[in-house]
Motif scaffolding. Structure first.
Motif, PDB file in Angstrom:
ATOM      1  N   LEU A 167      35.372 -63.892 -54.772  1.00  0.00           N
ATOM      2  CA  LEU A 167      34.138 -64.660 -54.900  1.00  0.00           C
ATOM      3  C   LEU A 167      33.262 -64.156 -56.038  1.00  0.00           C
ATOM      4  O   LEU A 167      33.193 -62.950 -56.293  1.00  0.00           O
ATOM      5  N   GLU A 168      32.585 -65.096 -56.674  1.00  0.00           N
ATOM      6  CA  GLU A 168      31.528 -64.785 -57.623  1.00  0.00           C
ATOM      7  C   GLU A 168      30.202 -65.005 -56.886  1.00  0.00           C
ATOM      8  O   GLU A 168      29.739 -66.134 -56.734  1.00  0.00           O
ATOM      9  N   PRO A 169      29.571 -63.936 -56.396  1.00  0.00           N
ATOM     10  CA  PRO A 169      28.361 -64.092 -55.581  1.00  0.00           C
ATOM     11  C   PRO A 169      27.145 -64.439 -56.448  1.00  0.00           C
ATOM     12  O   PRO A 169      26.793 -63.691 -57.359  1.00  0.00           O
ATOM     13  N   HIS A 170      26.513 -65.568 -56.161  1.00  0.00           N
ATOM     14  CA  HIS A 170      25.378 -66.016 -56.966  1.00  0.00           C
ATOM     15  C   HIS A 170      24.031 -65.852 -56.268  1.00  0.00           C
ATOM     16  O   HIS A 170      23.063 -65.461 -56.915  1.00  0.00           O
ATOM     17  N   HIS A 171      23.961 -66.161 -54.962  1.00  0.00           N
ATOM     18  CA  HIS A 171      22.664 -66.120 -54.281  1.00  0.00           C
ATOM     19  C   HIS A 171      22.848 -65.774 -52.804  1.00  0.00           C
ATOM     20  O   HIS A 171      23.862 -66.111 -52.198  1.00  0.00           O
ATOM     21  N   LEU A 172      21.818 -65.109 -52.242  1.00  0.00           N
ATOM     22  CA  LEU A 172      21.680 -64.938 -50.806  1.00  0.00           C
ATOM     23  C   LEU A 172      20.597 -65.899 -50.327  1.00  0.00           C
ATOM     24  O   LEU A 172      19.520 -65.972 -50.920  1.00  0.00           O
ATOM     25  N   VAL A 173      20.883 -66.620 -49.258  1.00  0.00           N
ATOM     26  CA  VAL A 173      19.940 -67.598 -48.725  1.00  0.00           C
ATOM     27  C   VAL A 173      19.754 -67.334 -47.238  1.00  0.00           C
ATOM     28  O   VAL A 173      20.743 -67.155 -46.504  1.00  0.00           O
ATOM     29  N   VAL A 174      18.499 -67.269 -46.779  1.00  0.00           N
ATOM     30  CA  VAL A 174      18.197 -67.165 -45.355  1.00  0.00           C
ATOM     31  C   VAL A 174      17.710 -68.527 -44.884  1.00  0.00           C
ATOM     32  O   VAL A 174      16.710 -69.043 -45.387  1.00  0.00           O
ATOM     33  N   TRP A 175      18.445 -69.108 -43.941  1.00  0.00           N
ATOM     34  CA  TRP A 175      18.089 -70.429 -43.406  1.00  0.00           C
ATOM     35  C   TRP A 175      18.396 -70.445 -41.917  1.00  0.00           C
ATOM     36  O   TRP A 175      19.443 -69.960 -41.485  1.00  0.00           O
ATOM     37  N   ALA A 176      17.445 -70.984 -41.122  1.00  0.00           N
ATOM     38  CA  ALA A 176      17.584 -71.016 -39.659  1.00  0.00           C
ATOM     39  C   ALA A 176      17.863 -69.617 -39.114  1.00  0.00           C
ATOM     40  O   ALA A 176      18.678 -69.440 -38.203  1.00  0.00           O
ATOM     41  N   ALA A 177      17.173 -68.611 -39.701  1.00  0.00           N
ATOM     42  CA  ALA A 177      17.305 -67.211 -39.272  1.00  0.00           C
ATOM     43  C   ALA A 177      18.726 -66.692 -39.420  1.00  0.00           C
ATOM     44  O   ALA A 177      19.146 -65.785 -38.709  1.00  0.00           O
ATOM     45  N   ARG A 178      19.482 -67.256 -40.372  1.00  0.00           N
ATOM     46  CA  ARG A 178      20.839 -66.820 -40.644  1.00  0.00           C
ATOM     47  C   ARG A 178      20.993 -66.575 -42.136  1.00  0.00           C
ATOM     48  O   ARG A 178      20.432 -67.304 -42.939  1.00  0.00           O
ATOM     49  N   TRP A 179      21.777 -65.549 -42.476  1.00  0.00           N
ATOM     50  CA  TRP A 179      22.001 -65.184 -43.865  1.00  0.00           C
ATOM     51  C   TRP A 179      23.288 -65.837 -44.371  1.00  0.00           C
ATOM     52  O   TRP A 179      24.333 -65.761 -43.704  1.00  0.00           O
ATOM     53  N   TYR A 180      23.200 -66.459 -45.549  1.00  0.00           N
ATOM     54  CA  TYR A 180      24.356 -67.104 -46.159  1.00  0.00           C
ATOM     55  C   TYR A 180      24.536 -66.597 -47.583  1.00  0.00           C
ATOM     56  O   TYR A 180      23.555 -66.311 -48.286  1.00  0.00           O
ATOM     57  N   LEU A 181      25.792 -66.505 -47.993  1.00  0.00           N
ATOM     58  CA  LEU A 181      26.134 -66.168 -49.368  1.00  0.00           C
ATOM     59  C   LEU A 181      26.602 -67.438 -50.076  1.00  0.00           C
ATOM     60  O   LEU A 181      27.529 -68.107 -49.603  1.00  0.00           O
ATOM     61  N   VAL A 182      25.932 -67.779 -51.173  1.00  0.00           N
ATOM     62  CA  VAL A 182      26.362 -68.888 -52.017  1.00  0.00           C
ATOM     63  C   VAL A 182      27.184 -68.290 -53.148  1.00  0.00           C
ATOM     64  O   VAL A 182      26.683 -67.476 -53.930  1.00  0.00           O
ATOM     65  N   ALA A 183      28.449 -68.671 -53.215  1.00  0.00           N
ATOM     66  CA  ALA A 183      29.363 -68.059 -54.186  1.00  0.00           C
ATOM     67  C   ALA A 183      30.330 -69.098 -54.722  1.00  0.00           C
ATOM     68  O   ALA A 183      30.570 -70.137 -54.095  1.00  0.00           O
ATOM     69  N   HIS A 184      30.879 -68.787 -55.892  1.00  0.00           N
ATOM     70  CA  HIS A 184      31.952 -69.621 -56.435  1.00  0.00           C
ATOM     71  C   HIS A 184      33.272 -68.963 -56.084  1.00  0.00           C
ATOM     72  O   HIS A 184      33.514 -67.802 -56.407  1.00  0.00           O
ATOM     73  N   ASP A 185      34.100 -69.722 -55.370  1.00  0.00           N
ATOM     74  CA  ASP A 185      35.387 -69.214 -54.909  1.00  0.00           C
ATOM     75  C   ASP A 185      36.399 -69.342 -56.040  1.00  0.00           C
ATOM     76  O   ASP A 185      36.786 -70.451 -56.423  1.00  0.00           O
ATOM     77  N   ARG A 186      36.841 -68.217 -56.574  1.00  0.00           N
ATOM     78  CA  ARG A 186      37.796 -68.242 -57.693  1.00  0.00           C
ATOM     79  C   ARG A 186      39.151 -68.797 -57.263  1.00  0.00           C
ATOM     80  O   ARG A 186      39.835 -69.459 -58.042  1.00  0.00           O
ATOM     81  N   SER A 187      39.539 -68.538 -56.020  1.00  0.00           N
ATOM     82  CA  SER A 187      40.845 -68.994 -55.555  1.00  0.00           C
ATOM     83  C   SER A 187      40.884 -70.506 -55.411  1.00  0.00           C
ATOM     84  O   SER A 187      41.879 -71.148 -55.746  1.00  0.00           O
ATOM     85  N   ARG A 188      39.796 -71.099 -54.916  1.00  0.00           N
ATOM     86  CA  ARG A 188      39.766 -72.528 -54.645  1.00  0.00           C
ATOM     87  C   ARG A 188      39.097 -73.334 -55.750  1.00  0.00           C
ATOM     88  O   ARG A 188      39.099 -74.560 -55.716  1.00  0.00           O
ATOM     89  N   GLY A 189      38.478 -72.635 -56.687  1.00  0.00           N
ATOM     90  CA  GLY A 189      37.857 -73.321 -57.808  1.00  0.00           C
ATOM     91  C   GLY A 189      36.692 -74.195 -57.433  1.00  0.00           C
ATOM     92  O   GLY A 189      36.466 -75.250 -58.043  1.00  0.00           O
ATOM     93  N   ASP A 190      35.903 -73.784 -56.429  1.00  0.00           N
ATOM     94  CA  ASP A 190      34.782 -74.604 -55.990  1.00  0.00           C
ATOM     95  C   ASP A 190      33.711 -73.697 -55.385  1.00  0.00           C
ATOM     96  O   ASP A 190      33.960 -72.520 -55.102  1.00  0.00           O
ATOM     97  N   TRP A 191      32.531 -74.277 -55.167  1.00  0.00           N
ATOM     98  CA  TRP A 191      31.443 -73.530 -54.553  1.00  0.00           C
ATOM     99  C   TRP A 191      31.696 -73.372 -53.059  1.00  0.00           C
ATOM    100  O   TRP A 191      32.275 -74.254 -52.414  1.00  0.00           O
TER     101      TRP A 191
END
Length: 321
Positions: A167-191
């Motif tokens: 993964l290419e990690p771009h951002h951490l997002v907290v939503w609905a009291a949960r932590w998410y990683l927004v990344a570009h998946d190199r294996s799948r070629g998509d976000w």
């Protein structure tokens, strides 16, 4: 301002925000002249602070890197932000409670007496409400590791339960009291959007990557509209599912925390979620205002029938004005 030292501290506070401020803007906020601003800038430089001039139409001054460690210079609004944030960190992050208490005590000790009174007025206790659908907060070390990779723009290798991903990690997002990683998946070629606390075998590779243009709306909007974001059904006393005549992207945006959305054909989706009672769960489903099919289990169908009876009776018995 009462004195040069007071003005200089206020000027330092304005510049620590990281933005470039013009001499006119600084003079207006300090209630003084451009010449006095220049003198106060020189005072800060003599004290060891790096104040860089910025030339051009949008020029002015900004605080440069290096120099002496700034003293704690906060206004009333900043005091409120710091105090409330330090008292509520445990709701979104584990393993940092003691550090937050010690940090709050340290900050309070170096505050002027007037600001200390403001800080004490914002002593709070954070208690989650059932309607917030809380989730266990992730460990601080996990957030620190992933956050460092985001900042350094370095590839992460993780296992999210479906296999190893690069993964290419771009951002951490907290939503609905949960932590998410927004990344570009190199294996799948998509976000990809991944729940931070679901990641295992986390490995920092040290391999750099370059920024990519984010999808429309930015990282927050991407998290909200992504149905497959690694969520698992929360362990409520009553859990059920139903097929809604709505797109998965729409339902994912408004589903409560702890719900799972699965896209189906024909612009439909299956929504699974839970609540503290069957009638409460039926109420959550009705908020989507959509026709529903394949409602499971029987207890949820019975709750819909009871809710329908209550609503029909309410319509037939209008109250007084």
């Amino acid at each position: 301002m009462a004195s040069t030292s007071a003005r200089a501290l206020s000027l330092l506070s304005m510049l620590t925000g990281g933005s470039t401020l013009t001499a006119d803007e600084l003079a207006r906020r300090l209630g003084t002249s451009r010449r006095t601003v220049r003198r106060d800038v020189e005072t800060l430089r003599e004290l060891g602070y790096t104040v860089d001039p910025v030339k051009g139409a949008g020029g002015g001054y900004r605080l440069g890197p290096g120099g002496a460690l700034p003293p704690l210079v906060l206004d009333e609004e900043q005091v409120v932000a710091v105090v409330v944030a330090l008292q509520t960190t445990s709701t979104v992050l584990r393993g940092i409670e003691d550090s937050s208490r010690r940090a709050l005590a340290t900050v309070r000790q170096v505050m002027p007496r007037r600001l200390r009174r403001d800080a004490d007025a914002f002593t709070v206790t954070a208690v989650p409400n059932q309607w917030e659908f809380p989730a266990p907060a992730p460990e601080a070390d996990l957030v620190r590791t992933v956050g460092a990779a985001v900042r350094r723009r370095e590839v992460l290798r993780v296992d999210d339960g479906d296999g190893t991903r690069s993964l290419e990690p771009h951002h951490l997002v907290v939503w609905a009291a949960r932590w998410y990683l927004v990344a570009h998946d190199r294996s799948r070629g998509d976000w990809a959007v991944l729940r931070l606390d679901r990641l295992t075998s986390l490995e920092t590779t040290g391999v750099p990557f370059t920024d990519r243009p984010l999808p429309e709306g930015g990282p927050g909007a991407l998290v909200q509209r992504t149905p497959d974001r690694g969520d698992h059904l929360a362990p409520w006393p009553c859990t059920g599912s139903a097929v809604l005549d709505l797109p998965a992207e729409v339902v994912a945006r408004f589903a409560p925390g702890g719900a799972v959305v699965r896209g189906l054909d024909g612009g439909r989706c299956e929504l699974s979620m839970g609540a503290w009672s069957w009638i409460g769960l039926a109420g959550l489903y009705t908020t989507f205002g959509s026709p529903m099919t394949d409602v499971r289990p029987r207890e949820l169908r019975d709750a819909f029938a009871r809710a329908a009876g209550h609503l029909t009776a309410a319509v037939g018995r209008p109250g007084s004005a």
